[in-house]
Design an enzyme around this catalytic site. Structure first.
Site, mmCIF file in Angstrom:
data_model
loop_
_atom_site.group_PDB
_atom_site.id
_atom_site.type_symbol
_atom_site.label_atom_id
_atom_site.label_comp_id
_atom_site.label_asym_id
_atom_site.label_seq_id
_atom_site.Cartn_x
_atom_site.Cartn_y
_atom_site.Cartn_z
ATOM 1 N N ASP A 273 0.670 -1.084 0.314
ATOM 2 C CA ASP A 273 -0.190 -0.077 -0.088
ATOM 3 C C ASP A 273 1.128 1.068 0.099
ATOM 4 O OD1 ASP A 273 -2.215 1.476 -0.081
ATOM 5 O OD2 ASP A 273 -2.775 1.113 1.925
ATOM 6 N N ARG B 215 0.172 8.900 1.220
ATOM 7 C CA ARG B 215 -0.404 9.800 2.095
ATOM 8 C C ARG B 215 -0.294 8.859 3.183
ATOM 9 N NH1 ARG B 215 -3.765 6.552 -1.898
ATOM 10 N NH2 ARG B 215 -3.522 4.081 -1.071
ATOM 11 N N ASN B 216 0.642 7.370 2.693
ATOM 12 C CA ASN B 216 1.154 6.546 3.816
ATOM 13 C C ASN B 216 2.176 6.900 4.114
ATOM 14 O OD1 ASN B 216 -1.365 5.346 4.481
ATOM 15 N ND2 ASN B 216 -1.060 4.014 2.492
ATOM 16 N N ASP C 150 2.166 2.984 8.081
ATOM 17 C CA ASP C 150 0.891 2.451 7.650
ATOM 18 C C ASP C 150 1.505 0.936 7.294
ATOM 19 O OD1 ASP C 150 -2.145 3.754 7.875
ATOM 20 O OD2 ASP C 150 -0.504 4.816 7.253
#
Length: 482
Positions: free
Chosen positions: A330, A334-335, A348
């Site tokens: 992932d 954003r992570n 994350d």
């Protein structure tokens, strides 16, 4: 050092030939204090039982190390006999936050499991008669009492007097208070094969004390719960709170993964608190995620060299994961979180796994996921490399959404057919070439993260020819914008 713990042993020069073990800890090793050291001698570190200490260097004083206190940041000598190495938590599907939860079983089966009778022995089961409800079963005076747990107004209750966020919260309360029960809960009857996450976290040194945590403002919301800024023993932290039982259990996977990882470009786990659910405590990344960071600053503040520095930070973190045979699954801007010193760190690890077995396709971030992962669920470091190429595009597009104006269905179809995004505006040609390498259709043709790091370092050297380190993070005059 490439190792964390080297055991040296030798035959002591004694008549009986006693074998003595010496423990050597490399710098960076985290240790847990086994006892208090309140009356430290000059030069020695003050600490309490359970405190986390990081080895900085060896000492000329026999049996001692120079260590840094993880909370106070103070450094000093510690006696190696007074600490133990902080162990990584095993990624184990039987590790349970609710070892006393037996799933859907009958009341008769519950009575059988609570034998031999013992006051305060308990378990929780899912009701067969009332699907979706739970039943707390407690042994007392050679009888088993069944308390139906009703779900009402997004909370759980037995007597319409006490309300709880979840089963963990309820068991925690009735283990200390009798309330409407015949007795306080004394001893859990574990489901066969289940291991107590609380015991494992405590044993390995990752269980933190709720009384030492002070929660501050809410700094984020997600499907799982909220993220708060907080303070733990004098250190500013971020606290991810997860109240849903099922979600909290799922996040144990992420927690276990994070205990194995120590790198300057990965968000550092400080520990876990079990109180009314699960609280994951990490270092505080004051400047938020990379997407918002770039969107709110823009080209006038952040130049191409700074963007490349972020890209290199992420690449180094991913190179470390690659060396540990970890697949993130992932990876996206954003992570990636930004520290107070403007260092980018990967976070994350909820989808991160050692292998590449089944995964819920509905949860896959389509725009960042490699074609083979979407099509055949084949995840590998090379699928992370594909995601890294998309993240690189996000960075040089200053946080824009990739594949703008395209639906997820269009992205899947067009990418499978060979479509690749155009270079972001003003993106250096060499950087766009790196993106395209990451987006090779065949995974084996994509470079590994070590090769990507080399290419990024070369590009950074071209931008800053007088500095092998690359540009400074941000000059002081620019800090007012951050």
């Amino acid at each position: 050092y490439s190792w964390t713990n080297l055991f040296l042993y030798f035959w002591a020069p004694s008549v009986k030939g006693l074998r003595i073990f010496l423990t050597f800890w490399a710098p960076g090793t985290q240790c847990v204090a086994k006892c208090d050291s309140r009356k430290a001698k000059p030069g020695e570190l003050v600490y309490h039982k359970g405190d986390i200490l990081t080895i900085v260097d060896t000492s000329t004083k026999k049996g001692f190390y120079i260590a840094r206190h993880n909370s106070s940041a103070e450094e000093g000598l510690i006696n190696s006999n007074n600490v133990r190495e902080r162990e990584a938590l095993r990624v184990d599907p039987s590790l349970s936050l609710m070892p006393w939860f037996h799933g859907k079983i009958s009341g008769q089966a519950a009575v059988g499991k609570l034998q031999p009778a013992e006051d305060g022995l308990f378990l929780v089961r899912e009701s067969i008669r009332h699907p979706g409800d739970y039943v707390l079963c407690v042994s007392f005076s050679n009888e088993v009492f069944h308390y139906r747990v009703i779900y009402q107004d997004n909370k759980l209750t037995i007597d319409n007097k006490q309300y709880f966020y979840n089963l963990i919260d309820m068991i925690e309360f009735y283990s200390k208070n009798k309330g409407s029960l015949t007795t306080t809960l004394m001893k859990p009857r574990k489901k066969q094969g289940a291991k107590s996450a609380e015991q494992e976290l405590s044993k390995t040194g990752w269980l933190l004390d709720i009384t030492k945590l002070t929660l501050g403002e809410n700094i984020g919301e997600g499907e799982f719960g909220a993220v708060y800024q907080g303070e733990y023993m004098g250190q500013m932290v971020a606290v991810k709170t997860i109240k849903c039982d099922v979600t909290a259990q799922a996040f144990m996977q992420e927690t276990a993964v994070m205990t194995k990882l120590q790198h300057k470009n990965l968000v550092r786990l400080l520990g876990v608190i079990l109180h009314k659910g699960l609280h994951i405590v990490t270092e505080l990344m004051t400047k938020g995620n990379l997407v918002n960071f770039l969107r709110t600053r823009g080209r006038s503040v952040v130049n191409s060299a700074h963007l490349l520095r972020f890209a290199l930070d992420v690449c180094e973190g991913m190179e470390y994961l690659e060396s540990k045979k970890m697949v993130h699954r992932d990876l996206a801007a954003r992570n990636v979180l930004i520290s107070d010193e403007s260092v980018a760190k990967v976070s994350d690890f909820g989808l991160a796994k050692v292998d590449s077995k089944e995964l819920d396709k509905a949860k896959l971030p389509v725009k960042w996921t490699a074609p083979e992962a979407l099509r055949k669920e084949k995840f590998s470091t090379k699928s992370d490399v594909w995601s890294y190429g998309v993240l690189l595009w996000e960075i040089f597009a200053y946080g824009r959404q990739p594949y703008p104006k395209m639906t997820l269905k269009e992205v899947k179809e067009k990418v499978e057919g060979g479509y690749r995004m155009e270079a972001p505006e003003d993106c250096p040609p060499n950087v766009y070439s790196i993106m395209k390498l990451c987006w090779e259709q065949e995974p084996r043709k994509r470079p590994g993260f070590s090769k990507l790091r080399e290419k990024l370092e070369q590009e950074l050297s071209r931008m800053s020819p007088n500095s092998s380190e690359g540009p400074p993070r941000f000059v002081q005059s620019a800090l007012c914008f951050f």
